[in-house]
Design a protein around this motif. Structure first.
Motif, mmCIF file in Angstrom:
data_model
loop_
_atom_site.group_PDB
_atom_site.id
_atom_site.type_symbol
_atom_site.label_atom_id
_atom_site.label_comp_id
_atom_site.label_asym_id
_atom_site.label_seq_id
_atom_site.Cartn_x
_atom_site.Cartn_y
_atom_site.Cartn_z
ATOM 1 N N VAL A 129 0.912 -1.100 0.066
ATOM 2 C CA VAL A 129 0.003 0.055 0.062
ATOM 3 C C VAL A 129 0.837 1.111 0.042
ATOM 4 O O VAL A 129 2.016 1.536 0.759
ATOM 5 C CB VAL A 129 -1.018 0.104 1.227
ATOM 6 N N GLN A 188 -2.862 0.607 -4.143
ATOM 7 C CA GLN A 188 -2.094 -0.786 -3.949
ATOM 8 C C GLN A 188 -1.161 -1.243 -5.078
ATOM 9 O O GLN A 188 -1.685 -1.041 -6.350
ATOM 10 C CB GLN A 188 -3.123 -1.788 -3.840
ATOM 11 N N ALA A 225 -1.921 -6.583 0.030
ATOM 12 C CA ALA A 225 -3.223 -6.091 -0.286
ATOM 13 C C ALA A 225 -3.761 -6.319 -1.473
ATOM 14 O O ALA A 225 -4.970 -6.454 -1.790
ATOM 15 C CB ALA A 225 -3.143 -4.402 -0.237
#
Length: 141
Positions: A81, A124, A136
């Protein structure tokens, strides 16, 4: 949607509700490669970048010594992220650019490109360097 075959060392994918992006990357995953980075290069393709990967999350800082092209630096945590985007780092500037604590990877791309695409905190990244069980956006997801 990206296919699993696109999840490879020389490609990163980004996604958010605002869109997607894909870059071909060179991987800098050891101390020597991270130290050299993109120094002394005169150009970088618009669809290319360099992905710096660390052995574990840590406090990360960069500078532009011997770097001849303006760069955006995208700092990511261990889940992939985006935690910070530093835009338009100035060539040859030795001022430290800090990414913060718990940074696992950093993508450098051409200066101004992250803003143009809209890449920002919360986006992401998909890449096999992230632990797939906690990523993620895992390669198989």
């Amino acid at each position: 949607m990206a296919s699993a075959e696109e999840c490879r060392d020389d490609v990163v994918m980004f996604r958010s509700d605002a869109g997607m992006a894909r870059f071909r990357v060179e991987l800098a995953d050891d101390k020597a490669e991270r130290a050299k980075g993109l120094m002394h290069r005169k150009t970088l393709s618009q669809s290319a970048g360099m992905l710096f990967v660390y052995p574990q999350p840590q406090r990360v800082g960069f500078w532009m010594k011997n770097t001849l092209i303006p760069l955006d630096m995208i700092f990511l945590d261990e889940t992939g992220v985006v935690r910070k985007v530093h835009s338009d780092a100035r060539p040859l500037d030795e001022t430290p650019i800090m990414g913060g604590n718990d940074i696992f990877a950093v993508l450098e791309i051409n200066g101004g490109l992250a803003r143009k695409i809209g890449i920002a905190e919360g986006w992401q990244m998909r890449h096999p360097s992230f632990a797939q069980g906690t990523a993620a956006w895992p390669c198989d997801g």
